[in-house]
Design a protein around this motif. Structure first.
Motif, short mmCIF file in Angstrom:
data_model
loop_
_atom_site.label_atom_id
_atom_site.label_comp_id
_atom_site.label_asym_id
_atom_site.label_seq_id
_atom_site.Cartn_x
_atom_site.Cartn_y
_atom_site.Cartn_z
N ARG A 184 0.83 -1.20 0.00
CA ARG A 184 0.00 0.00 0.00
C ARG A 184 0.87 1.26 0.00
N ARG A 185 1.90 1.25 0.81
CA ARG A 185 2.81 2.40 0.85
C ARG A 185 3.51 2.57 -0.49
N GLY A 186 3.88 1.45 -1.10
CA GLY A 186 4.55 1.52 -2.39
C GLY A 186 3.65 2.10 -3.47
N PHE A 187 2.39 1.67 -3.50
CA PHE A 187 1.45 2.20 -4.48
C PHE A 187 1.17 3.67 -4.20
N GLY A 188 1.04 4.03 -2.92
CA GLY A 188 0.82 5.43 -2.57
C GLY A 188 1.97 6.30 -3.06
N ALA A 189 3.20 5.82 -2.82
CA ALA A 189 4.38 6.57 -3.26
C ALA A 189 4.42 6.66 -4.78
N ALA A 190 4.00 5.58 -5.45
CA ALA A 190 4.01 5.58 -6.91
C ALA A 190 3.01 6.59 -7.46
N PHE A 191 1.82 6.69 -6.85
CA PHE A 191 0.84 7.69 -7.28
C PHE A 191 1.40 9.10 -7.09
N VAL A 192 2.09 9.33 -5.97
CA VAL A 192 2.69 10.64 -5.72
C VAL A 192 3.77 10.93 -6.77
N ALA A 193 4.60 9.93 -7.08
CA ALA A 193 5.66 10.11 -8.07
C ALA A 193 5.10 10.42 -9.44
N LEU A 194 4.01 9.71 -9.82
CA LEU A 194 3.39 9.98 -11.12
C LEU A 194 2.76 11.36 -11.14
N GLY A 195 2.19 11.78 -10.00
CA GLY A 195 1.65 13.13 -9.90
C GLY A 195 2.72 14.17 -10.08
N ALA A 196 3.89 13.95 -9.44
CA ALA A 196 5.01 14.89 -9.55
C ALA A 196 5.51 14.93 -10.99
N LYS A 197 5.57 13.76 -11.64
CA LYS A 197 6.02 13.70 -13.02
C LYS A 197 5.08 14.48 -13.93
N LEU A 198 3.78 14.33 -13.68
CA LEU A 198 2.79 15.06 -14.48
C LEU A 198 2.90 16.56 -14.23
N ALA A 199 3.13 16.94 -12.96
CA ALA A 199 3.26 18.36 -12.61
C ALA A 199 4.43 19.02 -13.32
N LEU A 200 5.49 18.26 -13.56
CA LEU A 200 6.68 18.79 -14.20
C LEU A 200 6.63 18.71 -15.72
N THR A 201 5.56 18.09 -16.23
CA THR A 201 5.42 17.91 -17.67
C THR A 201 5.11 19.24 -18.36
N GLU A 202 5.79 19.47 -19.45
CA GLU A 202 5.53 20.65 -20.26
C GLU A 202 4.88 20.22 -21.56
N ARG A 203 4.23 21.17 -22.23
CA ARG A 203 3.57 20.85 -23.50
C ARG A 203 4.59 20.43 -24.55
#
Length: 203
Positions: A184-203
């Motif tokens: 559960r912690r691993g999946f939670g961390a993965a969701f956060v990491a994907l969120g951070a990756k999306l936040a840093l995404t540029e067009r």
């Protein structure tokens, strides 16, 4: 339909991302049926992006910084929400013996949102699909719809496979509380990491 399109699509689909993560989580904690339902939801979430690409609306996201940013940060917020629910033993990693019809609807809704709130998908399909349509194609729209349908079918089949494989080891996972906690912690961390990756995404 070309071999190049099929191979490229398969590589894209099997690459781990938010949809794969969500489907794995559903299969691991709620069984094979939930994994397949999650795969269906994630596949439905692709439809708006493909429709945008086919109709040319994806160009708006590519040219409008505001539209892109709004959708992007809505996606980031939703991924963080998924992480929070996961760590609180709710949402995708809530362990249940059977999935009730209403719960299945929720699984589909979450799967749809996971993919809808990712503006990069619209831009990706806007760039991806035209590569496999000839410049002078007399029925270009029909051709793109055909390719989109094949891509969606591949997505569902591959994601469902992920969910069923995860379900196959479900009993071994949920029978060990410590393993489930760390998962559960691993999946939670993965969701956060994907969120951070999306936040840093540029067009």
């Amino acid at each position: 339909m070309t071999i190049e399109f099929l191979l490229t699509s398969i590589v894209i689909v099997i690459t781990p991302g938010t949809g794969v993560l969500y489907t794995l989580a559903a299969g691991l904690t709620r069984g094979g049926r939930a994994g397949v339902v999650a795969a269906f939801g994630c596949t439905l979430g692709i439809v708006p992006h493909m429709a945008a690409a086919v109709t040319g609306l994806a160009a708006l996201l590519h040219t409008s910084a505001l539209a892109f940013q709004i959708i992007k940060y809505a996606g980031v917020a939703y991924l963080l929400y998924m992480a929070w629910n996961t760590l609180r033993e709710r949402g995708a990693l809530k362990v249940e013996e059977e999935a009730r019809p209403r719960t299945a609807a929720r699984v589909i809704a979450d799967g749809v949102l996971v993919n809808i709130l990712n503006p990069k998908l619209s831009i990706f399909f806007f760039a991806f699909l035209p590569q496999f349509v000839s410049a002078g194609e007399p029925a270009a729209l029909a051709r793109m719809l055909e390719l989109s349908g094949v891509f969606m079918l591949l997505t569902f089949v591959v994601f469902a496979g992920y969910g069923l494989c995860a379900a196959a080891v479900r009993n071994q996972v949920i029978s060990r509380p410590k393993v489930l906690t760390w998962m559960r912690r691993g999946f939670g961390a993965a969701f956060v990491a994907l969120g951070a990756k999306l936040a840093l995404t540029e067009r």
